[in-house]
Enzyme design. Structure first.
Site, mmCIF file in Angstrom:
data_model
loop_
_atom_site.group_PDB
_atom_site.id
_atom_site.type_symbol
_atom_site.label_atom_id
_atom_site.label_comp_id
_atom_site.label_asym_id
_atom_site.label_seq_id
_atom_site.Cartn_x
_atom_site.Cartn_y
_atom_site.Cartn_z
ATOM 1 N N GLU A 200 -35.157 -1.325 -37.612
ATOM 2 C CA GLU A 200 -35.562 0.026 -37.239
ATOM 3 C C GLU A 200 -34.649 1.056 -37.887
ATOM 4 O O GLU A 200 -33.442 0.829 -38.007
ATOM 5 C CB GLU A 200 -35.520 0.169 -35.712
ATOM 6 C CG GLU A 200 -36.281 -0.935 -34.993
ATOM 7 C CD GLU A 200 -36.005 -0.992 -33.495
ATOM 8 O OE1 GLU A 200 -35.694 0.062 -32.909
ATOM 9 O OE2 GLU A 200 -36.086 -2.088 -32.929
ATOM 10 N N GLU B 78 -40.677 8.373 -30.095
ATOM 11 C CA GLU B 78 -40.402 7.714 -28.822
ATOM 12 C C GLU B 78 -39.473 8.590 -28.008
ATOM 13 O O GLU B 78 -38.584 9.256 -28.557
ATOM 14 C CB GLU B 78 -39.753 6.357 -29.066
ATOM 15 C CG GLU B 78 -39.379 5.611 -27.784
ATOM 16 C CD GLU B 78 -38.634 4.319 -28.062
ATOM 17 O OE1 GLU B 78 -38.225 3.664 -27.089
ATOM 18 O OE2 GLU B 78 -38.444 3.987 -29.244
#
Length: 905
Positions: free
Chosen positions: A207, A317
């Site tokens: 990520e 997010e």
């Protein structure tokens, strides 16, 4: 940022306060202290050079072979690969719009030498913020996804685009960079890409992106980050270099480093360019930023990712730590919904994947999802083949809060619209005989309805707003049952060969509802009933006409404002226009200050909009700080004890507090003539301004009332035709308080109007009428000579008529103060962290009551005035001055001014 599957979300603006370090228990045990020191020693490798960044970071330049990666058991004998074996090819047939390179903040202070890597130093305080030392920089175990599909455990919410159903060996993407509002330090907001394989406890992820995470970094700046795991976040992986694993090779970028150059709502967009791909020869996963190689995740760290990824995801997010059905107001992305589009919503563009032939290409199929669409959403952008390639917008404001776009009035959500379509223009009568124009609000968000049209006179540039409404309770708004034609007519002046008739319609509301706006058409047909909405009566209040917009032959329209105004009033201005009879305004039945700015947001707002104050070149009586006035000999007098004045403490702590102004106390200058004269002149170097933060119009707007203190107000001057006559001591008094007010939209954080106090009556000015400093965004205001009244333009403003009256001279000089430099919030009733200074609750006079013969001074001037008419005009102008100008009444402090709790008008 704990991803589990596939789902995602200015201005302006935005901003929250840091919360003090949280410590488990009252004291550190010796054992805990030893654990902390041991952990710091493991994280902070000995540097060859350290760089102190202006954002508070310390960047250690650590030898590349001594970085934390090699503490990992699998990398004990790892040989550093300095460059990848290859770079993916691209099959694109169009030219990419490349991102601008953004410099990390620490680079302003220095560079790391070759063969070192820049590592952000971990401080003791960093380890005290999380619940435990072991959890620092890691995702908690409860974020383990149960499958490869989205699992929103523990408040994680996403707005995502996902590619799947094939094998992936990397991705490249451009992400625009924002500074989202984060409600509490334990929450975060991020934008990133995920490369995913496996599921559950076998989940492998790589990520990278940017995030705002106060608990981790102790600030609210967006920062570049990386993360990885091989076991579904159970025991492996962490952010950046806070555990071993990621091998950094670049000395140019700090993983975890901050950016302060960010995108702005409606303005310049800044981006980061991320490429992650697998080196098929070594098995390592490489990361580059802005086409610069940063480092790699060794292939030996992973299990299922060794065969490539099964999912690639891009998106936003947030973490929502609210309980009991409440939702955080943490922004995702820009804090605006995807529907806002370019320069407003956040975006990902030029989405590409790396396929089995080591080629960068656009993904074949994409799936988008957002699990909390009323808080954050996602929307596909332009089609493939443009210079943006495959792209999408995402984001949102979470629940309501300052500058979140919408405000819930108690079952009715309202949104502030600033875009309009012109409907009808009349070219005569009204202000300056220039007529007026009537507009229909446009670009309404999905689900919102018109409440009325907007109008303004033609003598100023278009600038305004109206509210539109959305029913969230099931019955807060309803269409009208009919329309009443109020007036119709044509403009007698015809421009551009248009000869339209304007028709003004008032909605007839259903029982239990009220109309809050009118409609204008250019046809005699009644508008459709679903064109507008009426509002349930318990959500409305009484309004009254404000400024006249236009009138003709007995028909007039005005802007409207609530009858009930002030800091405690719940009435809300709709922004529409009204006629006779006056329409209702709205009412906030949920007036809980949830949409008011935080302390940090207030500071940021004021720094953005704080004016430059210019003083006249001949000004002798300048402002100072209150503390300077006290520290330089200000005296407190008490009635009956005049011979024994008391020096005021520097912070005003010995001033009598509260109660009413009983006339028992007053302040005065020092007694000694030299000290008295010096204090009269003020001290621009010490000057600070004092902010009173007020909710207005039911908490839909914020007034920042800005108070300035002058130790002395100088004498007035009169203009008698061509002559300027000094007025002796008229105008002189001690302890002069002046103010201006910035009115901010709680919908957008933007400046709506600025109020400038003046001697006769203050005035509101709109941003198009404000002078801004050349080349910048700084409003400019002018303080009048001796009297210190505030004006928007330099020159002479005369209190009087026919060239006779009291002079207010202003001008630009080297005597100037930037109010953003020194300011202090002295009161915001809804904020617990604001502490009032003692002097604010001193309710007596700031200067003595002195009678120096007003009538004698006036008669002295009248002796040189020729003609009874001129004398009468002069006396009328002088008599219009307030009593404190004549020394007949000592001035009072800000809390006793009429506008302290009320509106400015």
């Amino acid at each position: 940022m704990r991803m589990a599957g596939f789902t995602v979300a200015l201005a302006l603006m935005v901003i929250v306060s840091t919360i003090a370090v949280r410590v488990d228990g009252n004291e550190f045990s010796h054992h805990k202290e030893v654990k902390i020191l041991r952990h710091l020693k493991r994280l902070n490798k000995p540097p060859v050079k350290s760089i102190k960044s202006e954002d508070g970071d310390v960047i250690d330049c650590v030898p590349i072979t001594n970085q934390p990666a090699f503490d990992h058991p699998l990398l004990k004998h790892h040989t550093i690969q300095m460059r990848p074996s290859f770079h993916p090819r691209s099959d694109s047939t169009y030219t990419k719009k490349e991102a601008k390179t953004i410099t990390q903040v620490w680079h302003k202070a220095g560079e790391c030498p070759n063969n070192t890597v820049p590592i952000r130093r971990t401080k003791k305080e960093d380890l005290l913020r999380p619940k435990s030392i072991e959890s620092f920089g890691r995702k908690p175990p409860h974020s383990i996804p149960k499958s490869t599909t989205f699992d929103p455990t523990k408040g994680h919410q996403y707005a995502l685009m996902s590619a799947m159903n094939e094998t992936f060996y990397g991705t490249e993407v451009l992400i625009n960079l924002w500074k989202p509002y984060v409600q509490v330090p334990e929450e975060f907001s991020l934008a990133q890409t995920w490369i995913v394989s496996g599921s559950g406890s076998s989940l492998n992820t790589i990520e990278a992106g940017w995030q705002v995470y106060p608990e981790l970094y102790d600030d609210y700046n967006p920062r570049f980050f990386v993360y990885w795991t091989r076991d579904g976040y159970q025991t492996t992986g962490c952010y950046n270099l806070l555990c071993s694993g990621f091998v950094q090779t670049s000395n140019e970028y700090s993983v975890g480093g901050a950016y302060t150059t960010v995108s702005s709502y409606g303005g310049t967009q800044y981006e980061i360019s991320i490429l992650i791909y697998k080196d098929r020869e070594t098995g390592n996963w490489w990361l580059s930023l802005f086409n610069d190689i940063i480092g790699y995740w060794p292939g030996s760290l992973f299990t299922s990712l060794g065969d490539g990824a099964t999912i690639v995801q891009w998106g936003g997010e947030i973490v929502n730590l609210e309980t009991g059905g409440k939702h955080t107001s943490t922004d995702m992305g820009s804090g605006y919904f995807a529907d806002e589009g370019n320069k407003k919503a956040s975006y990902f563009r030029n989405l590409q994947i790396v396929d089995g032939t080591n080629t960068l290409r656009e993904p074949k199929s994409l799936y988008y999802s957002a699990d909390k669409q009323n808080c954050y959403n996602v929307k596909t952008g332009t089609t493939a083949g443009t210079n943006w390639g495959i792209n999408f917008f995402y984001g949102g404001p979470g629940r309501e809060g300052f500058a979140k776009g919408v405000i819930d009035l108690g079952g009715l959500e309202v949104f502030q619209v600033t875009k309009f379509n012109k409907v009808w223009t009349v070219y005569e009568e009204g202000q300056d005989n220039l007529g007026a124009t009537f507009f229909e609000p446009s670009s309404l968000p999905e689900g919102f309805s018109l409440l009325g049209f907007y109008a303004q006179p033609n003598n100023r540039k278009l600038f305004g707003w109206t509210l539109v409404g959305k029913d969230i309770s099931g019955n807060s708004i309803r269409p009208p049952v009919d329309y009443l034609l109020l007036w119709s007519g044509k403009s007698t002046k015809v421009e551009n060969n248009k000869d339209q008739t304007g028709y003004f319609w008032q909605p007839v509301p259903p029982d239990g509802y009220s109309a809050v706006g009118l409609i204008v058409t250019t046809t005699a047909e009644k508008p459709p009933l679903d064109k507008i909405r009426c509002v349930r009566s318990d959500l409305t209040d009484q309004s009254e006409p404000d400024a006249l917009i236009w009138e003709s032959n007995g028909f007039s329209v005005s802007s409207s404002k609530p009858v009930n105004r002030g800091t405690q009033a719940s009435s809300v201005c709709v922004g529409t226009f009204t006629s006779n009879p006056t329409l209702a305004c709205l009412k906030n039945n949920k007036f809980d200050f949830s949409c008011m700015p935080s302390k940090v947001q207030i500071d940021a707002l004021f720094k953005t909009y704080a004016p430059l104050i210019y003083f006249h070149k001949d000004e002798k009586y300048l402002p100072s700080s209150v503390n300077w006035f006290f520290s330089n000999g200000a005296l407190l007098y008490k009635k009956g004890e005049e011979s024994n004045p008391v020096p005021v403490e520097p912070n005003g702590s010995n001033l009598p507090q509260g109660e009413a102004n009983d006339g028992l106390y007053w302040l005065d200058l020092p007694v000694a003539s030299d000290a008295r004269k010096r204090v009269q002149g003020g001290d621009l170097q010490s000057m600070e301004v004092y902010l009173h933060i007020k909710p207005v119009y039911g908490g839909t707007l914020t007034d920042i009332a800005v108070w300035m203190f002058y130790p002395f107000n100088g004498p007035s001057r009169a203009k008698l035709k061509l002559a300027t006559i000094p007025l002796g001591r008229i105008g002189e008094h001690i302890g002069d308080w002046e103010h201006f007010t910035l009115r901010i939209s709680n919908f957008s954080g933007k400046l709506q109007r600025m109020y400038l106090s003046q001697h006769s009556k203050g005035s509101w000015i709109y941003p198009p009428e404000i002078e801004f400093q050349s080349g910048g965004n700084k409003p400019v205001a002018y303080a009048s000579l001796n009297g210190h009244a505030m004006y928007a333009k330099p020159g002479l403003v005369l209190q009087g008529r026919d060239d006779v009256g009291i002079r207010n001279d202003t001008g630009k000089s080297e005597k100037v103060f930037d109010t953003a430099v020194r300011f202090r919030v002295v009161l915001a009733e809804y904020l617990k962290e604001v502490e009032e200074p003692a002097w604010l609750n001193y309710m007596r006079h700031w200067g003595p009551k002195i009678d120096y013969g007003r009538e004698d001074e006036i008669r002295g001037v009248e002796k040189i005035v020729v003609g009874e008419s001129l004398k009468s005009m002069f006396r009328s102008a002088v008599n219009g001055l307030p009593n404190e100008v004549f020394g007949e009444e000592g001035p009072t402090g800000p809390k006793l001014k009429r506008n302290w709790l009320g509106d400015e008008d």
